[in-house]
Design a protein around this motif. Structure first.
Motif, PDB file in Angstrom:
ATOM      1  N   GLU A  54       1.594  -1.083  -0.201  1.00 11.14           N
ATOM      2  CA  GLU A  54      -0.268  -0.071  -0.053  1.00 11.14           C
ATOM      3  C   GLU A  54       0.545   1.002  -0.168  1.00 11.14           C
ATOM      4  OE1 GLU A  54      -3.860   1.817   2.100  1.00 11.14           O
ATOM      5  OE2 GLU A  54      -2.283  -0.261   3.192  1.00 11.14           O
ATOM      6  N   GLU A 105       1.713   5.252  -1.433  1.00 14.70           N
ATOM      7  CA  GLU A 105       1.271   7.033  -1.722  1.00 14.70           C
ATOM      8  C   GLU A 105       1.887   7.588  -2.685  1.00 14.70           C
ATOM      9  OE1 GLU A 105      -1.089   9.680   1.293  1.00 14.70           O
ATOM     10  OE2 GLU A 105       0.534   8.479   2.398  1.00 14.70           O
ATOM     11  N   LYS A 156      -0.239  10.578  -6.532  1.00 15.02           N
ATOM     12  CA  LYS A 156      -1.148   9.143  -6.609  1.00 15.02           C
ATOM     13  C   LYS A 156      -1.800   9.027  -4.700  1.00 15.02           C
ATOM     14  CE  LYS A 156      -0.451   7.366 -10.714  1.00 15.02           C
ATOM     15  NZ  LYS A 156      -1.584   8.023 -11.605  1.00 15.02           N
ATOM     16  N   ASP A 157      -3.452   9.273  -5.011  1.00 23.72           N
ATOM     17  CA  ASP A 157      -3.861   8.646  -3.384  1.00 23.72           C
ATOM     18  C   ASP A 157      -3.145   7.414  -3.087  1.00 23.72           C
ATOM     19  OD1 ASP A 157      -5.003  11.565  -3.231  1.00 23.72           O
ATOM     20  OD2 ASP A 157      -6.557  10.278  -5.042  1.00 23.72           O
ATOM     21  N   ARG A 158      -3.495   7.252  -1.669  1.00 22.62           N
ATOM     22  CA  ARG A 158      -3.286   5.751  -0.733  1.00 22.62           C
ATOM     23  C   ARG A 158      -4.301   4.905  -1.719  1.00 22.62           C
ATOM     24  NH1 ARG A 158      -3.099   5.191   5.329  1.00 22.62           N
ATOM     25  NH2 ARG A 158      -2.211   2.866   5.200  1.00 22.62           N
ATOM     26  N   GLN A 159      -3.363   4.044  -1.950  1.00 21.87           N
ATOM     27  CA  GLN A 159      -3.906   2.967  -2.996  1.00 21.87           C
ATOM     28  C   GLN A 159      -2.847   1.324  -2.955  1.00 21.87           C
ATOM     29  OE1 GLN A 159      -2.803   2.939  -7.360  1.00 21.87           O
ATOM     30  NE2 GLN A 159      -2.902   5.281  -6.800  1.00 21.87           N
ATOM     31  N   SER A 160      -3.371   0.609  -2.676  1.00 19.30           N
ATOM     32  CA  SER A 160      -2.300  -1.106  -3.221  1.00 19.30           C
ATOM     33  C   SER A 160      -2.284  -1.632  -4.279  1.00 19.30           C
ATOM     34  CB  SER A 160      -3.286  -2.038  -2.483  1.00 19.30           C
ATOM     35  OG  SER A 160      -4.405  -2.263  -2.620  1.00 19.30           O
ATOM     36  N   TYR A 161      -1.390  -2.169  -4.440  1.00 19.55           N
ATOM     37  CA  TYR A 161      -1.262  -2.597  -5.829  1.00 19.55           C
ATOM     38  C   TYR A 161      -0.989  -4.405  -5.168  1.00 19.55           C
ATOM     39  CZ  TYR A 161       1.529  -4.291  -9.615  1.00 19.55           C
ATOM     40  OH  TYR A 161       1.719  -5.292 -10.887  1.00 19.55           O
ATOM     41  N   ASP A 193      -7.905  -0.474 -12.028  1.00 17.82           N
ATOM     42  CA  ASP A 193      -7.550  -0.839  -9.998  1.00 17.82           C
ATOM     43  C   ASP A 193      -8.311  -2.191  -9.968  1.00 17.82           C
ATOM     44  OD1 ASP A 193      -6.620   1.510  -9.303  1.00 17.82           O
ATOM     45  OD2 ASP A 193      -8.482   1.891  -8.981  1.00 17.82           O
TER      46      ASP A 193
END
Length: 1006
Positions: free
Chosen positions: A488, A490, A520-525, A799
């Motif tokens: 996760e 950002e 980039k906003d907080r996100q997961s990969y 996403d």
């Protein structure tokens, strides 16, 4: 005795020329030649491999006499060792002086302040298409010197860096390069003096991609004679993404036979001893000039110099960009605090006006808890739980209960110190300012990019996983998930910063899995590993890709909040999971389940998934682990995935249709385009489609450029290559025309669909929406069948992953293989970048034929025989299925017989009608006769007889005798007569009618 060959003719002619020079220079006459008046050269080698050493007059030195006579030279293949040069006056090898170096029989190019002599850069204008700018010129595109390296162009022009070298013997060429962007094609090849390309294997011609910030070395053998070296690049820009250039340095060529002089060290380097084969960079805070044998120390109180500097720079006042924040490790009291440190090496001055000082340290705070799987045993550090135990990071480690096993892996969500299996570094291609710096810094609840030395530094964070181990009850069947990494993050950026996430499998090949630009906003990969291998995951952050020697964008950072890796062989456990047990009641030992089996939560036994379900990885034990396949799909034997058996059935309004797509089951190919980039480069999109996706029927896309360098070498298990094997994949094809390449290029191969969702006529399935409005409408009554697919791996723009809808449309006018098209308004196949739509029109997409698809035709009756034929309804919209019934021949009555029968019946009917007519005619005659007699008798002057005397029964008198006396008083129609007779026939007796003589003329028979 070796024969002495006469001097060459050109030398004799030169001697005559020098003898005539006194006439031109007056009466003073030439002087005696000294060593300053000439230099030595070797003649060209003859057929025997011999050459001569001759003296050549220096230009501008005037004339002299008594030039040295030509002498036999060394063999053409003679060369000196590295660090030596061939002194031609004595024809002996001599050590290079301090401050110089020599490669012996080679030459090295490592100074790129300008393009070295002999190098040239040639650009090729683009072959503009209708979508490009006709005014675009490549005149300004070239390889650009950047001091310590050479940088390629960043546009779509084809640019070649060319260098020609003549070798006296077989040699080689080697160079270091960076090639990080697969949107740029990079090849190295060699031609002879006839412009014929020398034979090279693909792995020598097309160069491998490199990890961001890492240099790779490439070597190729050279033949004796003339070798023309080409470094060629050509890019393709789809969208607004900026190309990453190829970087080149340290070009080393061997085989030039001899070196007649040593090369001076370039500024910033030195060679302290004679006989050096290379120059060393000056240490930090020292500098040197051209050909230096030592480095000079800077005045460190006011100046500084990075390593390899040619001069000293004034130290600037300290600013907020010169320090960074850290979190100290936990102390014995379990406390930590925020502190600030100068970026090292510190180049700024604190004691000058306007300089910033370090902010005070923060208050001491309790340390964050240990990461799951670790425990704190009243010490300042967190320790991993022993094997077979687990912890949430707060409680002490506990053993897993009976019938369970630990779930191993890593869960890094607290960042007080850098984990033991992670490391960080800083790297810059143009300087060494950040060497030794930490590229990333821990910050309590996250880890973030460090300050670096320059804005274009690569800030590297690496995580090594030695391998994966699935839980005991899970076996490695086809498509098994061995492990996954989820992180996760950002990004906060003010310019063109970029984050790369890469994977290196078995230390053999590095591949960029995904990259992100800007904030980039907080996100997961999530990335899934389907093969077991040793893996290194790398995060590389760069604030700008433009050359920079300063640090101005320190506030541009990337923060990683958590990293989770499952099934790592050296991982720790934060929880336990149920496992399969032996069948014996007393069994408590975990045993592996066969492929396609889940653990029953009540019996703890391995239970096979129901038919047409697939076992989903990364799921909790129980029946929920078996996900049902979608409509018109079934599962493989090991329940690893769902696929279609190329059969589809549909019923509506009591009409059933059965489709068989076996003829379309092999891989279909769609090449749509051409498309053009904003600058006019032509390219195509190639789609490979495996409609049904059964065993051995998967679609494959391959990069014929970036994968060729390792195509001939065996691949180790789990190694990631640029070959995509899936349901539907896409490649970008660059035609060879107009780009300077000899073959079309295939690159950027990606998987669009690795999961089959199902087939249905509905317009939505599992969140994937079909768009019939994107394709031309049809009057065909056969419904379109939609095949839905999805790729589970998320991308920076999708996403939920990519998805594909393949619309199968029955078209009898197409061939069996049919034609594939994409929407005209979305030439790339997708309108949003995530969902792709493809129309497949084919006669093979028509349903199976049924009795409803043909009708009957009756033939003429000939010879009492009649044929019945069956023909297809037009237009025919079916294939296969039932066949037309055979022709039927049945007995029948011919037309002549029917006419004859009709004539007989007609004659018989006419005879009957005539008989009836005659009968009633005769009967009417008798009645008229009786009536006339009554009338006649009523006209006599006597009284009428009594009522019963006038009635005469039928047949009392001879009617024939009285016919001549009958007098008709009034004509009555035949119909009225028949009606009167019928009324009389209904009476039981005759009635007596009293006739009045005065009114008798007006009476008629009622």
């Amino acid at each position: 005795m070796i024969p002495i060959m006469p001097p060459p003719s050109w030398f004799i002619a030169g001697s005559v020329l020098f003898l005539s020079l006194p006439i031109a220079f007056g009466a003073k006459g030439p002087h005696q030649c000294t060593e300053k008046d000439y230099y030595y050269e070797y003649t060209e080698c003859d057929s025997t491999g011999s050459r001569w050493r001759v003296a050549i007059p220096q230009r501008g030195q005037g004339s002299c006499t008594s030039l040295p006579e030509p002498v036999r030279g060394t063999e053409c293949t003679f060369s000196c060792e590295a660090g030596e040069f061939l002194e031609l006056s004595a024809q002996e090898c001599t050590q290079c002086a301090a401050g110089t170096y020599s490669l012996g029989s080679g030459v090295r190019f490592d100074d790129w302040e300008s393009l070295p002599a002999g190098f040239s850069s040639l650009a090729t204008d683009l072959d503009n298409g209708p979508g490009g700018d006709d005014n675009l010129s490549c005149n300004s595109s070239s390889w650009i010197p950047q001091g310590s390296y050479l940088e390629s162009n960043r546009d779509e022009c084809t640019v070649s860096l060319i260098y020609a070298v003549h070798l006296k013997k077989q040699g080689s060429v080697s160079f270091e390069y960076q090639y990080p962007d697969d949107n740029l094609f990079f090849q190295f090849f060699i031609q002879n003096d006839q412009c014929q390309e020398l034979d090279q294997t693909a792995d020598k011609k097309w160069l491998q991609l490199t990890t961001q910030g890492n240099w790779a070395t490439h070597s190729v053998n050279l033949k004796s004679g003339t070798n023309i070296l080409y470094w060629r690049t050509a890019g393709i820009v789809i969208g607004t993404k900026v190309l990453k250039p190829v970087l080149l340095k340290n070009v080393h060529i061997e085989g030039v036979a001899y070196t007649s002089e040593c090369f001076p060290c370039k500024p910033g380097t030195f060679s302290p001893t004679p006989g050096s084969s290379r120059c060393q960079p000056c240490p930090r805070d020292t500098h040197s000039g051209h050909g230096a044998s030592s480095c000079t120390l800077c005045n460190t109180s006011t100046h500084y110099a990075p390593e390899g500097s040619s001069g000293c720079k004034a130290r600037p006042p300290c600013s907020t960009k010169d320090y960074f924040q850290i979190h100290t490790p936990c102390d014995k009291e379990g406390k930590t605090q925020v502190m600030y440190r100068w970026v090292q090496p510190q180049i700024c001055l604190v004691s000058v006006a306007g300089a910033e000082t370090l902010p005070p340290s923060g208050a001491r705070e309790p340390c964050p808890p240990c990461n799951p799987g670790f425990y704190n045993n009243d010490t300042a550090t967190c320790s991993p739980c022993p094997p077979g135990t687990f912890s949430d990071g707060v409680k002490a480690c506990e053993s897993c209960p009976a019938g369970t096993e630990p779930v191993v892996g890593y869960q890094y969500k607290w960042w007080n110190v850098l984990p033991a299996n992670m490391k960080t570094s800083c790297f810059n291609v143009g300087n060494s300012k950040c060497d030794g710096m930490n590229g990333w810094e821990v910050a309590g609840d996250h880890i973030q990019s460090g300050a670096g030395g320059s804005d274009n530094d690569y800030l590297i964070l690496n995580l090594h996983v030695p391998g994966f181990k699935t839980p005991t009850s899970v076996t490695g069947g086809a498509g098994t998930e061995f492990g996954r990494i989820v992180f996760e993050f950002e990004m906060v950026c003010s310019a063109d910063c970029e984050l790369y996430f890469m994977v290196d499998v078995n230390r053999k090949s590095t591949k960029v899995l995904e990259s992100w630009n800007g904030s980039k906003d907080r996100q997961s990969y999530t990335h899934i590993m389907n093969k077991n291998a040793s893996v290194s995951y790398t995060w590389a952050f760069q604030r700008t890709n433009q050359p920079s020697d300063v640090r101005q964008k320190v506030s541009d950072v990337v923060r990683i909040h958590s990293i989770t890796v499952s099934n790592s062989v050296d991982g720790v456990s934060s929880e336990c999971r149920a496992c399969a047990l032996l069948a014996q009641p007393s069994g408590s030992l975990c045993v592996p389940c066969p492929p396609g089996h889940y653990i029953h939560p009540h019996t703890s036994q391995c239970t096979e998934c129901p038919p047409n379900t697939r076992l989903t990885s990364h799921s909790s034990p129980g029946p929920e682990a078996c996900s049902p396949c979608g409509p018109a799909s079934k599962s493989t034997k090991d329940h690893s995935r769902c696929f279609n058996d190329c059969v589809f059935s549909y019923s509506e309004n009591n009409v059933s249709l059965r489709f068989d797509y076996s003829s379309l089951g092999s891989v279909g190919t769609l090449m749509n385009g051409p498309s053009f980039t904003s600058k006019g480069t032509k390219y195509y999109h190639l789609f490979n489609i495996s409609l049904c996706g059964g065993e051995g029927r998967r679609a494959v896309c391959t990069d014929n450029v970036t994968d060729l360098s390792s195509a001939d070498s065996p691949r180790e298990s789990g190694e990631i290559t640029n070959v995509v094997d899936t349901f539907i994949c896409q490649s970008t094809i660059i035609p060879s025309s107009g780009r300077g390449f000899r073959t079309a290029l295939s690159s950027q191969s990606i998987s669009l669909a690795d999961t089959f969702l199902g087939a249905t006529v509905a317009l939505n399935l599992d969140g994937v929406q079909a768009r019939p409005d994107l394709f031309p409408q049809t009057s065909n009554k056969i419904p379109d069948v939609n095949f839905y697919y999805r790729s589970l791996e998320a991308t920076s723009s999708c996403d939920a992953g990519r998805s594909v809808v393949v619309v199968l449309r029955c078209n009898p006018d197409r061939s069996t293989q049919g034609e594939l098209t994409v929407p005209s308004q979305c030439p790339a196949g997708t309108c949003d970048g995530c969902t792709f739509h493809i129309l497949w029109e084919s006669s093979g997409a028509c349903p199976h034929c049924s009795p409803q698809d043909y009708h009957q035709i009756e033939g003429a009756c000939k010879g009492r025989q009649q044929d019945k034929l069956f023909v297809w309804n037009e237009p025919k919209r079916c294939v296969g299925g039932v066949s037309l019934p055979e022709k039927l021949t049945l007995p029948c009555e011919s037309l002549d017989f029917l006419i004859m029968m009709g004539a007989v019946i007609g004659v018989f009917a006419a005879a009957v009608l005539l008989s009836i007519t005659c009968y009633f005619w005769k009967k009417n005659k008798r009645l008229e006769y009786k009536y006339s007699k009554l009338v006649m008798s009523s006209n006599k002057e006597c009284e009428l007889p009594g009522a019963d005397s006038c009635a005469m029964m039928e047949g009392e008198e001879n009617e024939g005798d009285m016919e001549d006396e009958v007098v008709y008083s009034k004509k009555i129609s035949l119909i009225r007569k028949l009606k009167a007779i019928a009324l009389r026939g209904n009476r039981d007796n005759y009635e007596n009618v009293q006739l009045n003589s005065s009114q008798s003329n007006g009476l008629v028979w009622g």
